[in-house]
Design a protein around this motif. Structure first.
Motif, PDB file in Angstrom:
ATOM      1  N   ARG A  61       0.837  -1.207   0.000  1.00  0.00           N
ATOM      2  CA  ARG A  61       0.000   0.000   0.000  1.00  0.00           C
ATOM      3  C   ARG A  61       0.867   1.249   0.000  1.00  0.00           C
ATOM      4  O   ARG A  61       0.593   2.216  -0.716  1.00  0.00           O
ATOM      5  CB  ARG A  61      -0.930  -0.002   1.207  1.00  0.00           C
ATOM      6  N   LEU A  62       1.921   1.223   0.803  1.00  0.00           N
ATOM      7  CA  LEU A  62       2.822   2.375   0.847  1.00  0.00           C
ATOM      8  C   LEU A  62       3.559   2.541  -0.474  1.00  0.00           C
ATOM      9  O   LEU A  62       3.776   3.665  -0.938  1.00  0.00           O
ATOM     10  CB  LEU A  62       3.822   2.206   1.999  1.00  0.00           C
ATOM     11  N   ALA A  63       3.942   1.422  -1.078  1.00  0.00           N
ATOM     12  CA  ALA A  63       4.663   1.484  -2.353  1.00  0.00           C
ATOM     13  C   ALA A  63       3.805   2.117  -3.434  1.00  0.00           C
ATOM     14  O   ALA A  63       4.312   2.824  -4.313  1.00  0.00           O
ATOM     15  CB  ALA A  63       5.106   0.086  -2.771  1.00  0.00           C
ATOM     16  N   ARG A  64       2.497   1.878  -3.377  1.00  0.00           N
ATOM     17  CA  ARG A  64       1.594   2.458  -4.367  1.00  0.00           C
ATOM     18  C   ARG A  64       1.536   3.985  -4.260  1.00  0.00           C
ATOM     19  O   ARG A  64       1.164   4.655  -5.229  1.00  0.00           O
ATOM     20  CB  ARG A  64       0.193   1.879  -4.202  1.00  0.00           C
ATOM     21  N   LEU A  65       1.882   4.509  -3.087  1.00  0.00           N
ATOM     22  CA  LEU A  65       1.815   5.952  -2.875  1.00  0.00           C
ATOM     23  C   LEU A  65       3.126   6.659  -3.229  1.00  0.00           C
ATOM     24  O   LEU A  65       3.166   7.889  -3.234  1.00  0.00           O
ATOM     25  CB  LEU A  65       1.464   6.258  -1.420  1.00  0.00           C
ATOM     26  N   VAL A  66       4.174   5.904  -3.522  1.00  0.00           N
ATOM     27  CA  VAL A  66       5.473   6.514  -3.828  1.00  0.00           C
ATOM     28  C   VAL A  66       5.403   7.490  -4.999  1.00  0.00           C
ATOM     29  O   VAL A  66       6.067   8.535  -4.970  1.00  0.00           O
ATOM     30  CB  VAL A  66       6.531   5.419  -4.083  1.00  0.00           C
ATOM     31  N   PRO A  67       4.622   7.215  -6.058  1.00  0.00           N
ATOM     32  CA  PRO A  67       4.558   8.190  -7.151  1.00  0.00           C
ATOM     33  C   PRO A  67       4.124   9.585  -6.730  1.00  0.00           C
ATOM     34  O   PRO A  67       4.439  10.562  -7.421  1.00  0.00           O
ATOM     35  CB  PRO A  67       3.533   7.567  -8.107  1.00  0.00           C
ATOM     36  N   LEU A  68       3.415   9.699  -5.596  1.00  0.00           N
ATOM     37  CA  LEU A  68       3.022  11.023  -5.117  1.00  0.00           C
ATOM     38  C   LEU A  68       4.229  11.871  -4.733  1.00  0.00           C
ATOM     39  O   LEU A  68       4.095  13.075  -4.458  1.00  0.00           O
ATOM     40  CB  LEU A  68       2.078  10.900  -3.922  1.00  0.00           C
ATOM     41  N   ALA A  69       5.411  11.245  -4.733  1.00  0.00           N
ATOM     42  CA  ALA A  69       6.632  12.023  -4.529  1.00  0.00           C
ATOM     43  C   ALA A  69       6.782  13.076  -5.615  1.00  0.00           C
ATOM     44  O   ALA A  69       7.430  14.107  -5.398  1.00  0.00           O
ATOM     45  CB  ALA A  69       7.851  11.099  -4.520  1.00  0.00           C
ATOM     46  N   GLY A  70       6.176  12.835  -6.785  1.00  0.00           N
ATOM     47  CA  GLY A  70       6.203  13.845  -7.839  1.00  0.00           C
ATOM     48  C   GLY A  70       5.485  15.116  -7.424  1.00  0.00           C
ATOM     49  O   GLY A  70       5.908  16.228  -7.772  1.00  0.00           O
ATOM     50  N   VAL A  71       4.404  14.967  -6.671  1.00  0.00           N
ATOM     51  CA  VAL A  71       3.672  16.130  -6.158  1.00  0.00           C
ATOM     52  C   VAL A  71       4.519  16.862  -5.125  1.00  0.00           C
ATOM     53  O   VAL A  71       4.615  18.099  -5.129  1.00  0.00           O
ATOM     54  CB  VAL A  71       2.331  15.697  -5.545  1.00  0.00           C
ATOM     55  N   ALA A  72       5.154  16.096  -4.226  1.00  0.00           N
ATOM     56  CA  ALA A  72       6.007  16.701  -3.200  1.00  0.00           C
ATOM     57  C   ALA A  72       7.195  17.412  -3.836  1.00  0.00           C
ATOM     58  O   ALA A  72       7.591  18.507  -3.397  1.00  0.00           O
ATOM     59  CB  ALA A  72       6.484  15.632  -2.222  1.00  0.00           C
ATOM     60  N   PHE A  73       7.774  16.796  -4.863  1.00  0.00           N
ATOM     61  CA  PHE A  73       8.900  17.417  -5.568  1.00  0.00           C
ATOM     62  C   PHE A  73       8.506  18.771  -6.146  1.00  0.00           C
ATOM     63  O   PHE A  73       9.217  19.766  -5.966  1.00  0.00           O
ATOM     64  CB  PHE A  73       9.369  16.468  -6.677  1.00  0.00           C
ATOM     65  N   ALA A  74       7.365  18.811  -6.817  1.00  0.00           N
ATOM     66  CA  ALA A  74       6.912  20.070  -7.414  1.00  0.00           C
ATOM     67  C   ALA A  74       6.617  21.110  -6.333  1.00  0.00           C
ATOM     68  O   ALA A  74       7.034  22.273  -6.443  1.00  0.00           O
ATOM     69  CB  ALA A  74       5.670  19.821  -8.266  1.00  0.00           C
ATOM     70  N   GLY A  75       5.908  20.707  -5.289  1.00  0.00           N
ATOM     71  CA  GLY A  75       5.543  21.637  -4.236  1.00  0.00           C
ATOM     72  C   GLY A  75       6.754  22.199  -3.498  1.00  0.00           C
ATOM     73  O   GLY A  75       6.834  23.408  -3.226  1.00  0.00           O
ATOM     74  N   LEU A  76       7.713  21.348  -3.170  1.00  0.00           N
ATOM     75  CA  LEU A  76       8.905  21.798  -2.455  1.00  0.00           C
ATOM     76  C   LEU A  76       9.779  22.690  -3.330  1.00  0.00           C
ATOM     77  O   LEU A  76      10.416  23.638  -2.832  1.00  0.00           O
ATOM     78  CB  LEU A  76       9.704  20.592  -1.964  1.00  0.00           C
ATOM     79  N   THR A  77       9.816  22.387  -4.626  1.00  0.00           N
ATOM     80  CA  THR A  77      10.602  23.227  -5.532  1.00  0.00           C
ATOM     81  C   THR A  77      10.021  24.629  -5.605  1.00  0.00           C
ATOM     82  O   THR A  77      10.744  25.631  -5.511  1.00  0.00           O
ATOM     83  CB  THR A  77      10.650  22.608  -6.939  1.00  0.00           C
ATOM     84  N   VAL A  78       8.700  24.704  -5.768  1.00  0.00           N
ATOM     85  CA  VAL A  78       8.049  26.014  -5.809  1.00  0.00           C
ATOM     86  C   VAL A  78       8.262  26.755  -4.495  1.00  0.00           C
ATOM     87  O   VAL A  78       8.599  27.952  -4.473  1.00  0.00           O
ATOM     88  CB  VAL A  78       6.544  25.854  -6.103  1.00  0.00           C
ATOM     89  N   ALA A  79       8.109  26.041  -3.371  1.00  0.00           N
ATOM     90  CA  ALA A  79       8.302  26.660  -2.062  1.00  0.00           C
ATOM     91  C   ALA A  79       9.740  27.152  -1.891  1.00  0.00           C
ATOM     92  O   ALA A  79       9.983  28.218  -1.316  1.00  0.00           O
ATOM     93  CB  ALA A  79       7.950  25.671  -0.955  1.00  0.00           C
ATOM     94  N   GLY A  80      10.695  26.378  -2.390  1.00  0.00           N
ATOM     95  CA  GLY A  80      12.096  26.759  -2.281  1.00  0.00           C
ATOM     96  C   GLY A  80      12.410  28.044  -3.012  1.00  0.00           C
ATOM     97  O   GLY A  80      13.058  28.952  -2.467  1.00  0.00           O
ATOM     98  N   TYR A  81      11.923  28.135  -4.253  1.00  0.00           N
ATOM     99  CA  TYR A  81      12.211  29.342  -5.030  1.00  0.00           C
ATOM    100  C   TYR A  81      11.422  30.546  -4.511  1.00  0.00           C
ATOM    101  O   TYR A  81      11.894  31.686  -4.610  1.00  0.00           O
ATOM    102  CB  TYR A  81      11.936  29.094  -6.502  1.00  0.00           C
ATOM    103  N   LEU A  82      10.245  30.309  -3.964  1.00  0.00           N
ATOM    104  CA  LEU A  82       9.511  31.413  -3.352  1.00  0.00           C
ATOM    105  C   LEU A  82      10.229  31.913  -2.103  1.00  0.00           C
ATOM    106  O   LEU A  82      10.234  33.119  -1.818  1.00  0.00           O
ATOM    107  CB  LEU A  82       8.090  30.965  -2.995  1.00  0.00           C
ATOM    108  N   ALA A  83      10.830  30.989  -1.365  1.00  0.00           N
ATOM    109  CA  ALA A  83      11.584  31.385  -0.170  1.00  0.00           C
ATOM    110  C   ALA A  83      12.801  32.231  -0.545  1.00  0.00           C
ATOM    111  O   ALA A  83      13.119  33.219   0.124  1.00  0.00           O
ATOM    112  CB  ALA A  83      12.025  30.151   0.611  1.00  0.00           C
ATOM    113  N   ILE A  84      13.476  31.833  -1.616  1.00  0.00           N
ATOM    114  CA  ILE A  84      14.659  32.579  -2.058  1.00  0.00           C
ATOM    115  C   ILE A  84      14.263  33.959  -2.564  1.00  0.00           C
ATOM    116  O   ILE A  84      14.921  34.957  -2.286  1.00  0.00           O
ATOM    117  CB  ILE A  84      15.409  31.796  -3.148  1.00  0.00           C
TER     118      ILE A  84
END
Length: 225
Positions: free
Chosen positions: A6-29
């Protein structure tokens, strides 16, 4: 189904986290000085914003980790198809390269945030570090990952074609003078692809492909129960 599956099936959602953290990072800078900025402008910028730059670097570093996880999920999905192993291998190599590139950039921001305001660093040295950290280039890892995903979607139906064709377009855009636009587009692509991979697991995608193939050949689809 076990909890680990079940947890393995959720790993692709890392793509959402990647996008969100990237946007947050550049907004912070925030607005970042160009590579040709004067030493006086750089000194003033880092004196006032070093904390934000360091925080942005940390967020981008976390984004790189989730990019690696997302790329692993893409590799696993392609590997489950009957495509040549080189396609899945290319996805894994591309994901590793892209994650390392992201980590490298995140580390540069973190270093600039930590040392940019220190009095012991000369303006000339600060400018040199800023230029070396800000100079862009082609993200070869992302290009390889996108090409592998596009191939797997168009030739192997591992991904819907409405995701595969944009992946191909983004890969080509990366190697043009408009590569910056591709780096923005890949965030949206990774987030959407991650959600699609969770909603439509690999076995369902393969079953749909088998059904379509059987329909073309005029025979029943072979599915397992």
């Amino acid at each position: 189904m076990s909890n680990s599956n079940r947890l393995a099936r959720l790993v692709p959602l890392a793509g959402v986290a990647f996008a969100g953290l990237t946007v947050a990072g550049y907004l912070a800078i925030g607005p970042f000085p160009d590579t040709d900025a004067s030493t006086s402008k750089l000194t003033s910028f880092y004196a006032a914003n070093h904390g934000r730059v360091a925080a942005g670097g940390l967020l981008l570093g976390l984004a790189a980790i989730f990019l690696a996880l997302f790329g692993t999920a893409v590799w696993a999905r392609i590997r489950a198809t009957d495509l040549h192993p080189l396609v899945a291998g290319a996805a894994l190599v591309g994901a590793a390269m892209a994650a390392m590139s992201w980590l490298d950039g995140a580390g540069a921001y973190a270093i600039l945030g930590e040392v940019g305001h220190q009095q012991g660093l000369s303006p000339a040295a600060l400018q040199a570090v800023h230029i070396s950290s800000s100079a862009g280039g082609i993200d070869g890892g992302s290009v390889i990952l996108l090409l592998a995903a596009a191939t797997a979607g168009i030739a192997g139906r591992a991904f819907p074609r409405w995701l595969a064709w944009p992946a191909l377009a983004l890969a080509l855009l990366y190697v043009t003078p408009f590569g910056f636009l591709a780096s923005l587009g890949v965030l949206l692509w990774a987030a959407v692809t991650g959600v699609v991979m969770v909603v439509r697991p690999a076995e369902r995608a393969l079953a749909a492909t088998e059904a379509a193939t059987a329909a073309v050949r005029g025979g029943p689809a072979l599915t397992s129960h």
